[in-house]
Design a protein around this motif. Sequence first.
Motif, short mmCIF file in Angstrom:
data_model
loop_
_atom_site.label_atom_id
_atom_site.label_comp_id
_atom_site.label_asym_id
_atom_site.label_seq_id
_atom_site.Cartn_x
_atom_site.Cartn_y
_atom_site.Cartn_z
N VAL A 222 0.83 -1.18 0.00
CA VAL A 222 0.00 0.00 0.00
C VAL A 222 0.87 1.24 0.00
O VAL A 222 1.87 1.31 0.69
N VAL A 223 0.49 2.24 -0.79
CA VAL A 223 1.19 3.51 -0.81
C VAL A 223 0.15 4.60 -0.73
O VAL A 223 -1.03 4.39 -1.00
N PHE A 224 0.59 5.84 -0.40
CA PHE A 224 -0.37 6.90 -0.13
C PHE A 224 0.20 8.24 -0.49
O PHE A 224 1.35 8.52 -0.21
N ALA A 225 -0.57 9.05 -1.16
CA ALA A 225 -0.17 10.42 -1.47
C ALA A 225 -0.74 11.32 -0.38
O ALA A 225 -1.94 11.41 -0.19
N CYS A 226 0.15 11.97 0.34
CA CYS A 226 -0.27 12.82 1.45
C CYS A 226 -1.24 13.89 0.96
O CYS A 226 -1.00 14.56 -0.04
N ASP B 52 -5.12 2.69 3.70
CA ASP B 52 -6.02 1.89 4.53
C ASP B 52 -5.28 0.65 5.05
O ASP B 52 -5.32 -0.42 4.47
N SER B 53 -4.60 0.81 6.18
CA SER B 53 -3.80 -0.28 6.72
C SER B 53 -4.66 -1.43 7.24
O SER B 53 -4.25 -2.59 7.23
N ASP B 54 -5.88 -1.13 7.70
CA ASP B 54 -6.76 -2.19 8.17
C ASP B 54 -7.20 -3.09 7.02
O ASP B 54 -7.18 -4.32 7.14
N LEU B 55 -7.60 -2.49 5.90
CA LEU B 55 -8.00 -3.29 4.75
C LEU B 55 -6.80 -4.03 4.18
O LEU B 55 -6.93 -5.17 3.73
N LEU B 56 -5.65 -3.41 4.21
CA LEU B 56 -4.41 -4.07 3.79
C LEU B 56 -4.20 -5.34 4.60
O LEU B 56 -3.90 -6.41 4.06
N ALA B 57 -4.38 -5.24 5.92
CA ALA B 57 -4.19 -6.39 6.79
C ALA B 57 -5.20 -7.49 6.50
O ALA B 57 -4.85 -8.68 6.42
N LYS B 58 -6.46 -7.13 6.32
CA LYS B 58 -7.51 -8.11 6.05
C LYS B 58 -7.25 -8.87 4.75
O LYS B 58 -7.38 -10.09 4.69
N LEU B 59 -6.91 -8.14 3.69
CA LEU B 59 -6.73 -8.76 2.39
C LEU B 59 -5.45 -9.59 2.30
O LEU B 59 -5.41 -10.59 1.59
N SER B 60 -4.43 -9.18 3.00
CA SER B 60 -3.15 -9.88 2.89
C SER B 60 -3.03 -11.05 3.84
O SER B 60 -2.14 -11.90 3.69
N GLY C 248 -6.75 -0.85 -6.02
CA GLY C 248 -5.90 0.31 -6.22
C GLY C 248 -6.22 1.45 -5.28
O GLY C 248 -5.34 2.23 -4.91
N LYS C 249 -7.48 1.55 -4.85
CA LYS C 249 -7.87 2.64 -3.95
C LYS C 249 -7.20 2.52 -2.58
O LYS C 249 -7.10 3.50 -1.85
N ILE C 250 -6.77 1.32 -2.22
CA ILE C 250 -6.08 1.14 -0.95
C ILE C 250 -4.84 2.03 -0.92
O ILE C 250 -4.49 2.61 0.11
N TYR C 251 -4.17 2.15 -2.06
CA TYR C 251 -2.96 2.95 -2.15
C TYR C 251 -3.27 4.43 -1.93
O TYR C 251 -2.48 5.16 -1.36
#
Length: 341
Positions: free
Chosen positions: A13-17, A227-235, A220-223
């Motif tokens: 996951v990546v994020f644009a501030c 969304d670290s919670d959704l990242l954890a659930k999916l991975s 792609g929207k996770i990036y």
Amino acid sequence: MRKLLVLFGILTVVFACGQEKKPINTKIMNIQYPEINANNFEQKLVASVKHYEKEPLYYMRINKSNCVVEVLVNDYPVHDDYELSNYATPLAINRAILKSGEQTLTYRLYPVGDLIKEEYGEGDTVTKLTDNTAISISIIKMDNGSEKTLEDEEVVMKHTSLTDDKGRFIASGKPYYEFTFKFNAQVPYANEGWSKGQDLSKLDQKLLEAKAVEFYKEYGKIYENKDSDLLAKLSFGEEKRNSIASYKKLSDIDELWKEYIKRLNYNSIQLQPIENYRKAFFGNGKIIFLMLNSLEYPYRGSGALRVDYIDKDGDEAVLIPDISLYLPEGKKLEDGLYMIN
């Protein structure tokens, strides 16, 4: 600016501030582990791993010449090498071994194309396998508790590509060659993985493709959302399988999660359209992967979701996550796909 490609077998996951969050439709991306979140991911993963007196780890050593190669164990991709050079270190394959018993290894050989020309500045484009094309593969076993020295290796089997009566590669002159052989593996664990998935190749292909594309777009929207919670659930499902198969310890899992979190701060995220891809089936038809239609290094064999960002040095970089999907038994395709376990 130079452009860097980053490929991850784990979800990233990546994020644009300051970037506006976009709602994620989790009905499109089905969640198998709703109880998992960023706070308990490590704890739950550690609890899923058992340790044994003997913890066998299986590897393969590959040496190839005059070809590039893709390798699958039990029809699950474990390695590809689209360069002229060879890997010196053994390559782990436990993640594709779901349980003890007979395993299959398939390798696919392709011509080197323009690699010789790119490496040495001269030469022709090679479009067919040659008389001198060759590959050798050794399956080896080591104990996870050992120091993994060469003396600890137990050779399970060795395979060398076939030649004709004149010593020429058996598929010389062909644009592609595939071969499968079997080997035995004994492991103390049993993973479900994708084994209880439906054969996707037998379902409505238009609907299947539409559901896969929907999943990739929502993922792609996770990036964008960090969304670290959704990242954890999916991975969690895939990392649970990998951790059990590798007998990971707390320190290993802690490092794994840090790698996830580290990539939450990439800047200037730009999701690219899902296009120029083909459907690829793995796991004997139970896994679907949207693969780029590209033979160019380093995009060859990559997934169709491309995330452009700016790295910490201010350079343009590309992130392509591994999104492998399946449909568990009893589930309807109309209701969407799931990340593989």
